[in-house]
Scaffold this motif. Structure first.
Motif, mmCIF file in Angstrom:
data_model
loop_
_atom_site.group_PDB
_atom_site.id
_atom_site.type_symbol
_atom_site.label_atom_id
_atom_site.label_comp_id
_atom_site.label_asym_id
_atom_site.label_seq_id
_atom_site.Cartn_x
_atom_site.Cartn_y
_atom_site.Cartn_z
ATOM 1 N N LEU B 403 14.131 -5.772 -12.177
ATOM 2 C CA LEU B 403 15.256 -4.986 -11.682
ATOM 3 C C LEU B 403 16.582 -5.448 -12.290
ATOM 4 N N ASN B 404 16.571 -6.621 -12.902
ATOM 5 C CA ASN B 404 17.809 -7.183 -13.438
ATOM 6 C C ASN B 404 17.875 -6.926 -14.945
ATOM 7 N N GLN B 405 18.364 -5.739 -15.277
ATOM 8 C CA GLN B 405 18.388 -5.341 -16.684
ATOM 9 C C GLN B 405 19.792 -4.911 -17.095
ATOM 10 N N ASN B 406 20.032 -5.018 -18.402
ATOM 11 C CA ASN B 406 21.253 -4.446 -18.970
ATOM 12 C C ASN B 406 21.014 -2.952 -19.188
ATOM 13 N N ARG B 407 21.735 -2.126 -18.459
ATOM 14 C CA ARG B 407 21.551 -0.677 -18.603
ATOM 15 C C ARG B 407 22.897 0.005 -18.384
ATOM 16 N N TYR B 408 23.074 1.131 -19.041
ATOM 17 C CA TYR B 408 24.243 1.959 -18.783
ATOM 18 C C TYR B 408 23.927 3.024 -17.742
ATOM 19 N N ASP B 409 22.718 3.535 -17.760
ATOM 20 C CA ASP B 409 22.362 4.610 -16.838
ATOM 21 C C ASP B 409 21.825 4.036 -15.536
ATOM 22 N N ASP B 410 21.946 4.822 -14.468
ATOM 23 C CA ASP B 410 21.296 4.420 -13.224
ATOM 24 C C ASP B 410 19.815 4.729 -13.362
ATOM 25 N N TRP B 411 19.023 4.124 -12.544
ATOM 26 C CA TRP B 411 17.596 4.324 -12.719
ATOM 27 C C TRP B 411 16.873 4.142 -11.397
ATOM 28 N N TYR B 412 15.651 4.558 -11.393
ATOM 29 C CA TYR B 412 14.882 4.591 -10.162
ATOM 30 C C TYR B 412 13.507 3.961 -10.380
ATOM 31 N N PRO B 413 13.439 2.645 -10.232
ATOM 32 C CA PRO B 413 12.151 1.986 -10.383
ATOM 33 C C PRO B 413 11.239 2.329 -9.203
ATOM 34 N N LYS B 414 10.348 3.259 -9.425
ATOM 35 C CA LYS B 414 9.513 3.769 -8.327
ATOM 36 C C LYS B 414 8.421 2.759 -7.961
ATOM 37 N N THR B 415 8.230 2.632 -6.668
ATOM 38 C CA THR B 415 7.183 1.762 -6.162
ATOM 39 C C THR B 415 6.574 2.416 -4.928
ATOM 40 N N TYR B 416 5.255 2.289 -4.797
ATOM 41 C CA TYR B 416 4.552 2.896 -3.663
ATOM 42 C C TYR B 416 3.794 1.805 -2.917
ATOM 43 N N GLN B 417 3.801 1.926 -1.604
ATOM 44 C CA GLN B 417 3.153 0.892 -0.809
ATOM 45 C C GLN B 417 2.465 1.508 0.403
ATOM 46 N N PRO B 418 1.221 1.904 0.273
ATOM 47 C CA PRO B 418 0.461 2.274 1.459
ATOM 48 C C PRO B 418 0.029 1.012 2.195
ATOM 49 N N PHE B 419 -0.043 1.088 3.510
ATOM 50 C CA PHE B 419 -0.429 -0.116 4.248
ATOM 51 C C PHE B 419 -1.077 0.264 5.577
ATOM 52 N N PHE B 420 -1.763 -0.710 6.105
ATOM 53 C CA PHE B 420 -2.345 -0.586 7.448
ATOM 54 C C PHE B 420 -1.936 -1.809 8.242
ATOM 55 N N GLN B 421 -1.547 -1.582 9.511
ATOM 56 C CA GLN B 421 -1.187 -2.715 10.359
ATOM 57 C C GLN B 421 -1.912 -2.617 11.701
ATOM 58 N N TYR B 422 -2.455 -3.730 12.103
ATOM 59 C CA TYR B 422 -3.036 -3.823 13.450
ATOM 60 C C TYR B 422 -2.192 -4.820 14.234
ATOM 61 N N ASP B 423 -1.727 -4.377 15.400
ATOM 62 C CA ASP B 423 -0.806 -5.188 16.193
ATOM 63 C C ASP B 423 -1.306 -5.221 17.630
ATOM 64 N N ARG B 424 -1.746 -6.375 18.073
ATOM 65 C CA ARG B 424 -2.201 -6.509 19.479
ATOM 66 C C ARG B 424 -1.275 -7.468 20.210
ATOM 67 N N TYR B 425 -0.898 -7.056 21.422
ATOM 68 C CA TYR B 425 -0.053 -7.921 22.232
ATOM 69 C C TYR B 425 -0.578 -7.922 23.665
ATOM 70 N N ASN B 426 -0.753 -9.106 24.211
ATOM 71 C CA ASN B 426 -1.192 -9.246 25.597
ATOM 72 C C ASN B 426 -0.050 -9.864 26.393
ATOM 73 N N TYR B 427 0.514 -9.092 27.307
ATOM 74 C CA TYR B 427 1.710 -9.580 27.984
ATOM 75 C C TYR B 427 1.399 -10.496 29.153
ATOM 76 N N ASN B 428 0.127 -10.694 29.463
ATOM 77 C CA ASN B 428 -0.251 -11.660 30.497
ATOM 78 C C ASN B 428 -1.702 -12.041 30.283
ATOM 79 N N THR B 429 -1.913 -13.166 29.683
ATOM 80 C CA THR B 429 -3.281 -13.534 29.324
ATOM 81 C C THR B 429 -4.125 -13.848 30.550
ATOM 82 N N ALA B 430 -3.474 -14.061 31.679
ATOM 83 C CA ALA B 430 -4.218 -14.344 32.902
ATOM 84 C C ALA B 430 -4.696 -13.064 33.569
#
Lengths: 362, 482
Positions: B403-430
């Motif tokens: 991303l750190n380049q010498n450029r005169y024009d603006d540019w759009y370095p495209k990046t794609y990130q598909p992801f999966f998240q599993y989130d478990r929370y137990n608010y009282n383990t008892a």
């Protein structure tokens, strides 16, 4: 819960599939096709100008590749990396480049580190380094005078390599100095602020002209092995997939090298380099006594192999690399040899380590 | 000014303007195209064949242009340059005085803005979904906001160096940022001064930084990730509900040990990162409410390998938080009857690199309950959480120096990130049926260096319910900044 996880992973796979398909194509099958985009990596500069120097700089400025691939509708993408060679290695490792031209040390470190590159040609040779001290320092006149003092340069670049070689020739090692790893722009600011005792650079003339630094050493009179060189490389994947395209690119590269080697273009070449932001006077001073044919020689010849073998040996001894590799099998010279033959330049650069090494002018 | 002085001035000005004059040419065709001969074997033949009439004409043009560039300057040329330098100086002075923002020290301004759309069909009450404010926006179809646009976050940051030490990099830096959540009044987010105790210029050596002010607590992996790099739109449950990622005021030491350097790739990774902080423990923008200071620390062990090594990006970490607070007698806050403790522990592992990576995080906490009787008997609730991310990213965003380049024009370095998240929370383990699972399928599209479009599908399943009873939530968010 297991069902939900399985379903989610299946969905994620389906989401990824359309994008990953483009990246999973068999790149080992040669193709007559021309890619939609060809990505080049070039060493940037401290002046934030998107231009390079040397053969690759001429190739870019004259638009030779744009013309060559105009009828194919192929985009030539130029990337000028501020962080120079190490940034090019990082980009090659992440499949962000197809071709690159950069210095000896990062190319060797990249190859030793597992980068799958093929050397197509030399990027030139004979790059000097300069050591400067603050202009207010009137007592430092030699490398020996710098012992124990603060010296700044960017590690991992050919400046690093050449500096270490020079130190060894003078009986010193890095440990004899306080070394600071700074980018060129930071080095310039630091010496202007008198916060370091010396900088090692390829462009000291600007600081000298501004009255901020004084030159105490240059590598001009050192053996040729003490001067920077580099390589023009292609990734193995690209070369396997598009051998015809590689040949067309090397053809244009040789055309650029020929133009940049003709003494009648000497001034024009210096002005072309000036587009990087490095003043005309700097390049002119750097090239004093050197022929363009010597400096912009694209051959991978005996000198090149000797130079790069010494670079590998030196990098190993300095623990800059952990593994070595077979230097002889790195280049694929079939493209370069064909381009030289087709353009009648088979003997043009031969022997430039001899009498053609020097020119009388300047 | 006599003639010699003018000549000297011209030479100086010429050396400054020469590159600019050449730069003003077009990027291509600025120098004559090379015309090497075809199918000639000897250099002599090359020279002979190059002297065709057309080519000679081209070269003549080139030589003429070079002559013009190198011709001796006249007195009129010198006066013209002198006049132009004067005009530029006046223009620069005027622009600086009238149209330039100034500060007394180096200043860099940044911002993060989120523009979000959220849709969900059902509403989970606090009893079912402990994080009723989960995601930073309470959306309730019954209230008519189950389908809503929002600007949930605005962050404006100012940062720079108060003292720049070119010799060793023992710099004094500052960061100050304001945030507004869901259009609320701006509050201080980060506000701290930091000092590089060890030389930051030499990255081959360990680093140590001390910071004082208000900063993010050094706990956990997801909570310490900055807003710009979180994969999901919503915060993780344990982060949101416990306020793990919230700022606090205090003093912090952070540093690393045993750095490994791959100079060929400009890559530095320390074997150990460590963080230790002494904080109020009452959250941001607040005075302490007890005589105790909370202690929080984190240690991360990284794979000390070269850039091209398979294990680059692999790390394991551990975090701990020990807090104390006064327990007041019910109905009488001035009557302190005891001291309660808050304890958190966290473990995490990550493999972050292109194209496939994952993060895993475990959180366990003991939180004090409010006093329920006059004597102030202390009771605690134990909570725990698991968080897992699997992502596949490709593109330029994650190649640091790309991303750190010498450029005169603006540019759009495209990046794609598909992801999966599993989130478990137990608010009282008892308890029983006290946990909540959140499954997120997401897609991040980075279409600029600081801009991304996030698409998240969340499925929330409370313990004791079947999948069909889960709450689904669809979100789209632009996160952009400068």
């Amino acid at each position: 819960m297991k069902n939900i996880i399985i379903k989610s992973l299946v969905l994620l796979t389906l989401l990824i599939a359309p994008f990953s398909q483009a990246f999973s194509q068999d790149k080992s099958v040669p193709s007559k096709d021309v890619p939609k985009i060809i990505r080049f990596g070039v060493v940037g500069n401290a002046y934030t100008k998107p231009y390079g120097s040397g053969i690759i700089g001429i190739l870019h400025q004259q638009g030779l590749l744009e013309k060559e691939f105009e009828k194919d509708g192929t985009q030539i993408q130029w990337n000028f990396f501020v962080a120079t060679g190490p940034a090019i290695n990082e980009s090659i490792a992440n499949d962000a480049l197809d071709f690159a031209s950069y210095g000896d040390l990062p190319t060797v470190i990249g190859k030793a580190g597992g980068l799958k590159t093929i050397v197509l040609a030399s990027s030139g040779r004979g790059q000097n380094i300069y050591i400067g001290v603050p202009s207010t320092d009137t007592t430092t006149h030699s490398i020996a005078d710098l012992k124990g003092k603060r010296v700044a340069f960017q590690k991992g670049t050919y400046i690093h390599l050449v500096f270490d070689r020079v130190l060894a020739a003078h009986g010193f090692t890095e440990s004899d100095f306080q070394i600071y790893n700074l980018l060129n722009s930071d080095s310039n600011a630091a010496i202007a602020a008198n916060r370091i005792d010396a900088i090692v650079s390829t462009d000291l003339r600007t600081l000298v002209a501004q009255g901020l630094a004084r030159e105490i050493y240059n590598s001009k009179s050192e053996p040729d092995l003490f001067k920077g060189s580099g390589a023009f490389v292609v990734t193995e994947d690209f070369a396997k997939k598009y051998p015809d395209v590689v040949q067309r690119i090397v053809n244009q590269y040789v055309k650029a090298a020929y133009w940049a080697s003709e003494e009648k273009n000497r001034d024009a070449y210096f002005y072309a380099v000036a587009k990087t932001g490095s003043p005309y006077s700097t390049t002119k001073y750097d090239f004093v006594g050197d022929s363009l044919r010597w400096r912009n020689n694209p051959l991978v010849d005996d000198f090149w192999f000797k130079y790069f073998q010494s670079t590998i040996d030196f990098s190993l001894s300095q623990k800059l690399i952990r593994n070595t590799f077979d230097l002889k099998s790195w280049p694929d010279l079939s493209y370069l040899n064909k381009a030289l033959q087709d353009q009648g330049l088979a003997d043009y650069w031969a022997g430039t380590s001899g009498p053609a090494r020097k020119v009388a002018q300047n | 000014m006599d003639w010699k002085q003018r000549c000297l001035a011209f030479l100086v000005a010429g050396s400054l303007f020469a590159p600019v004059a050449v730069w003003a040419d077009t990027a291509t065709d600025a120098t004559p195209e090379p015309t090497p001969p075809v199918k000639a074997d000897k250099h002599k033949a090359v020279k002979a064949e190059t002297k065709t009439e057309d080519q000679a004409g081209d070269q003549t043009d080139s030589d003429n242009s070079i002559d013009e560039l190198t011709a001796p300057a006249t007195k009129a040329d010198l006066e013209g340059v002198h006049e132009e330098v004067q005009q530029l100086r006046q223009e620069y002075t005027w622009q600086l005085a009238t149209k330039t923002a100034l500060s007394s020290r180096a200043l860099s301004i940044g911002a993060i803005i989120q523009a979000r759309y959220t849709h969900q069909e059902a509403y989970l009450s606090t009893g079912q979904w402990v994080g009723s404010n989960w995601g930073g926006a309470t959306t309730n179809p019954a209230l008519g906001n189950g389908d809503t646009f929002s600007v949930p976050l605005l962050v404006l940051s100012l940062q720079g160096s108060l003292l720049k030490d070119y010799q060793n990099g023992n710099n004094v830096n500052y960061l100050f940022s304001l945030q507004s959540i869901n259009g609320g009044a701006p509050t201080a987010l980060d506000a701290y001064i930091s000092y590089n105790i060890t030389p930051s210029n030499d990255n081959t050596q360990p680093q140590l930084v001390v910071s004082a002010g208000q900063f993010k607590k050094p706990f956990g992996l997801e909570p310490t990730t900055t807003e710009a790099y979180k994969p999901t739109i919503n915060l993780a449950q344990f982060d949101q509900i416990n306020g793990v990622g919230k700022r606090d005021a205090g003093i912090q030491l952070s540093g690393d040990l045993f750095p490994a350097i791959d100079f060929g790739n400009n890559y530095r990774v320390p074997l150990i990162n460590y963080y230790a902080a002494l904080i109020n423990g009452v959250g941001p923008d607040a005075l302490d409410t007890d005589n105790w200071k909370d202690v929080v620390g984190r240690i991360v062990i990284n794979a000390p390998v070269d850039y091209n090594n398979f294990f680059r990006g692999f790390s394991v970490g551990g975090s701990a938080y020990q807090g104390w607070s006064n327990l007041q007698k019910a109905g009488n806050p001035n009557n302190v009857v005891g001291v309660s403790q808050k304890q958190w522990f966290g473990l995490d592992a990550a493999y972050v690199r292109t194209p496939v990576g994952f993060t895993f995080e475990y959180f366990k906490g003991q939180n004090p309950n409010a006093a329920t009787d006059a004597l102030g008997d202390i009771t605690y609730t134990n909570v725990d959480s698991y968080l897992f991310d699997l992502f596949y990213n490709f593109g330029d965003k994650f190649v640091a120096d790309y991303l750190n380049q010498n450029r005169y024009d603006d540019w759009y370095p495209k990046t794609y990130q598909p992801f999966f998240q599993y989130d478990r929370y137990n608010y009282n383990t008892a308890g029983t049926n006290t946990g909540t699972d959140v499954y997120t399928l997401g897609f991040n599209w980075f279409f600029g260096p600081t801009t991304k479009l996030q698409l998240n599908y969340n499925l929330v399943v409370v313990d004791g319910n079947t999948l069909s009873n889960g709450l689904s939530q669809e979100q789209a968010q632009f996160q952009f900044g400068f």
